[in-house]
Design an enzyme around this catalytic site. Sequence first.
Site, PDB file in Angstrom:
ATOM      1  N   PHE A 116     -14.075  16.186  45.123  1.00 29.66           N
ATOM      2  CA  PHE A 116     -12.846  16.411  46.191  1.00 29.66           C
ATOM      3  C   PHE A 116     -11.595  15.494  45.764  1.00 29.66           C
ATOM      4  O   PHE A 116     -11.555  14.424  45.319  1.00 29.66           O
ATOM      5  CB  PHE A 116     -13.614  15.245  47.521  1.00 29.66           C
ATOM      6  N   GLN A 117     -10.490  16.389  45.866  1.00 23.55           N
ATOM      7  CA  GLN A 117      -9.307  15.959  45.489  1.00 23.55           C
ATOM      8  C   GLN A 117      -9.023  15.708  44.018  1.00 23.55           C
ATOM      9  O   GLN A 117      -8.380  15.020  43.669  1.00 23.55           O
ATOM     10  CB  GLN A 117      -8.564  15.096  46.326  1.00 23.55           C
ATOM     11  N   LYS A 166     -10.069   6.057  40.135  1.00 26.13           N
ATOM     12  CA  LYS A 166     -10.577   4.916  41.043  1.00 26.13           C
ATOM     13  C   LYS A 166     -11.583   3.830  40.702  1.00 26.13           C
ATOM     14  O   LYS A 166     -11.043   2.857  41.083  1.00 26.13           O
ATOM     15  CB  LYS A 166     -11.279   5.819  42.221  1.00 26.13           C
ATOM     16  N   MET A 474      23.903  30.088  47.537  1.00 22.80           N
ATOM     17  CA  MET A 474      24.497  30.409  46.302  1.00 22.80           C
ATOM     18  C   MET A 474      23.448  31.670  45.857  1.00 22.80           C
ATOM     19  O   MET A 474      24.172  32.608  45.002  1.00 22.80           O
ATOM     20  CB  MET A 474      23.892  29.241  45.559  1.00 22.80           C
TER      21      MET A 474
HETATM   22  C1  LIG Z   1      13.138  24.570  45.226  1.00 18.01           C
HETATM   23  C2  LIG Z   1      14.055  25.626  44.917  1.00 18.01           C
HETATM   24  N1  LIG Z   1      13.937  26.918  45.354  1.00 18.01           N
HETATM   25  C3  LIG Z   1      14.849  27.900  45.254  1.00 18.01           C
HETATM   26  C4  LIG Z   1      15.943  27.747  44.445  1.00 18.01           C
HETATM   27  C5  LIG Z   1      16.966  28.754  44.160  1.00 18.01           C
HETATM   28  N2  LIG Z   1      18.126  28.485  44.919  1.00 18.01           N
HETATM   29  C6  LIG Z   1      19.330  27.862  44.325  1.00 18.01           C
HETATM   30  S1  LIG Z   1      20.545  27.594  45.311  1.00 18.01           S
HETATM   31  C7  LIG Z   1      19.703  28.543  46.597  1.00 18.01           C
HETATM   32  C8  LIG Z   1      20.380  28.289  48.005  1.00 18.01           C
HETATM   33  C9  LIG Z   1      20.707  27.020  48.667  1.00 18.01           C
HETATM   34  O1  LIG Z   1      20.701  27.415  49.910  1.00 18.01           O
HETATM   35  P1  LIG Z   1      21.480  26.103  50.741  1.00 18.01           P
HETATM   36  O2  LIG Z   1      20.494  25.082  50.553  1.00 18.01           O
HETATM   37  O3  LIG Z   1      21.690  26.364  52.247  1.00 18.01           O
HETATM   38  O4  LIG Z   1      22.526  25.505  49.908  1.00 18.01           O
HETATM   39  P2  LIG Z   1      24.266  26.572  49.801  1.00 18.01           P
HETATM   40  O5  LIG Z   1      24.007  27.278  48.761  1.00 18.01           O
HETATM   41  O6  LIG Z   1      24.266  27.684  50.941  1.00 18.01           O
HETATM   42  O7  LIG Z   1      25.348  25.819  49.828  1.00 18.01           O
HETATM   43  C10 LIG Z   1      18.363  28.754  46.246  1.00 18.01           C
HETATM   44  C11 LIG Z   1      17.717  29.421  47.163  1.00 18.01           C
HETATM   45  C12 LIG Z   1      16.217  26.444  43.798  1.00 18.01           C
HETATM   46  N3  LIG Z   1      17.315  26.008  43.216  1.00 18.01           N
HETATM   47  N4  LIG Z   1      15.178  25.577  44.111  1.00 18.01           N
END
Ligand SMILES: Cc1ncc(C[n+]2csc(CCOP(=O)(O)OP(=O)(O)O)c2C)c(N)n1
Length: 584
Positions: A116-117, A166, A474
């Site tokens: 488990f785990q 553990k 982004m």
């Molecule tokens: C854990 C994770 N999942 C996906 C990405 C890909 N990714 C890079 S920037 C981004 C968008 C970020 O959106 P937000 O937090 O609203 O910031 P914004 O760019 O709008 O300022 C994504 C999905 C990542 N860097 N990290």
Amino acid sequence: MSENQMNGAEALIQSLEKIGIEIMFGLPGGSAIPLFDALYKVRKKMKFVLVRHEQGAAHEADGYARATGKPAAVLVTSGPGATNTVTGIMTAHMDSVPMIVITGQSVRGMLGKDAFQEADVFNLTMPIVKHSYLLKSANDIPRVVKEAVHIATTGRPGPVLIDVPKDVGTEACTVGLEAEMNLPGYKPEKRGYAPETLRQIADALAKSQRPVIIAGHGAALSHAEDELLALAEKLQIPVASTLLGKGVFPDSHPLSLEGLGMHGTAYANRALVECDLMLSVGARLDDRILGVPSQFCRNAVKIHIDIDAAEFGKLIKPDIRCRGDAKTALQDLLPLVKRGDTAEWRKRLDGYKKKWPLAYSKKGGLHPPQIIDALNGLTGGKAIMATDVGQHQMWAWQFYKCDKPWQFITSGGAGTMGFGLPAAIGAQFGRPGETVICIAGDGGFQMTMSELATAGIHKLPIKIIIMNNHYLGMVRQWQDMFYDERYSGVDLEGNPDFVELAKAYGFLGMNLKRAADIQKVLKKALAHPGPVIVNVEVVKHEEVFPMVPPGKPLEDTVMEHPRRKPGRPAGRKNNPAKSGKQSA
Ligand SMILES: Cc1ncc(C[n+]2csc(CCOP(=O)(O)OP(=O)(O)O)c2C)c(N)n1
Ligand SMILES: [Mg+2]
């Protein structure tokens, strides 16, 4: 086991305290209960912070280390508890952050039997730790803890994992806490270079007419800021910094070119295109700063100082490689270099600074750079800034000006969304008297916002500024520019009301929707003695510039969206990726 004899778990907690670990972030579970029982019984000075999610624990330890230079510990249970830390371990590993991660594990006799785990966290994390241990005997614990902290904090820092079955925690530890390390193969050297190498560097610098220094995280980690400043000033060399090198050379210094690379300044990128010598101090020269590796600094002498020989030639083959600690190497180099005259080169670069300044629009709604700029003014650039990942991160890098290292805390190599809030929490624990601002996107913030509880319970006065563009901004920028505006999976419709969320956790919550309110709202947030969330309704469509489009060399840095009015969608026909208009 006699009554006053330590068990393994108690030896572990006491060893961590003995070696000076001041804080531990964690969350218990079945396999870790003996470890938590030891916390209850023998912990004296070390602070324990109960988190809401183990990823938060790892990022909090990370933020603490990035703000203080000291490692923190993470304590979680086996299986899902351990795997929840994996993103945090990888984030720390990519950015050379020291951390001690302790995971509970199934009893020794059940290992490999799908107990488990049970998760084979030792192997799961193998490529993302600096070192790891699977404990087999309680008597190993004092030595292992000493070694783990030594490995995590020396040479190129990084995370070290200790997996504790553990029954190792419950068996007697009969050896006492004094232990000798046994690491015959681990000898981090501050001076891994020959004196001749430094003479070669000094000669190359003497011959150069257009030198540029790249300051990276390694310069900050080795506390080389004074030596870096002395070298730059003595030879009058302009300095560009990587995302993680921000502040190790003062942004406000006339020789500073600020950031380089994909969203660096156009003048830093241009300097790298036109230089005849590039001296990298503690930067690993990764793809985000190189543009096209084969074209990077192609007419320049390339000198690479790094503590980790594995970085030499990974993407860029150096003409001179210097393996060693950045501070030590610069200290040794300084007496060998003569005064430099780079007046003409600097004049050229100053011209580029005037021609292509970092700029932003104030029209048509609120713009994230405007908010960062205002925060910069209000804090004098002295606050600790922890960011999440995305557009807001790049604007924070560009527009928040830091003159010191250990101040700008961000996930560089991993680009981990969800990092910002817990990292800010860790930083505030490490530097309690200072202002800690978290700049987050609406997307990334929701990945670890359960940690609001951790901040609230400990009354950490962090100021969380959410740049709410209702988009995974982004990614939307890339889809806009390079995928013909096919927005796919980026609309964050259904975001919660962040002000109500703030209130639910006992924070001050405020909306910021109009430019006229920027000063008032931000001043109130900064003056508030407790934690704050400011939800900033920023324009939905805005792109980060300058930008080096993926697959393009630094000379192709794009300065602006050629056809787009800030704040408005481009319309397919106006797609800049197709227009080919570029500058810088
Ligand atoms: C854990 C994770 N999942 C996906 C990405 C890909 N990714 C890079 S920037 C981004 C968008 C970020 O959106 P937000 O937090 O609203 O910031 P914004 O760019 O709008 O300022 C994504 C999905 C990542 N860097 N990290
Ligand atoms: Mg967003």
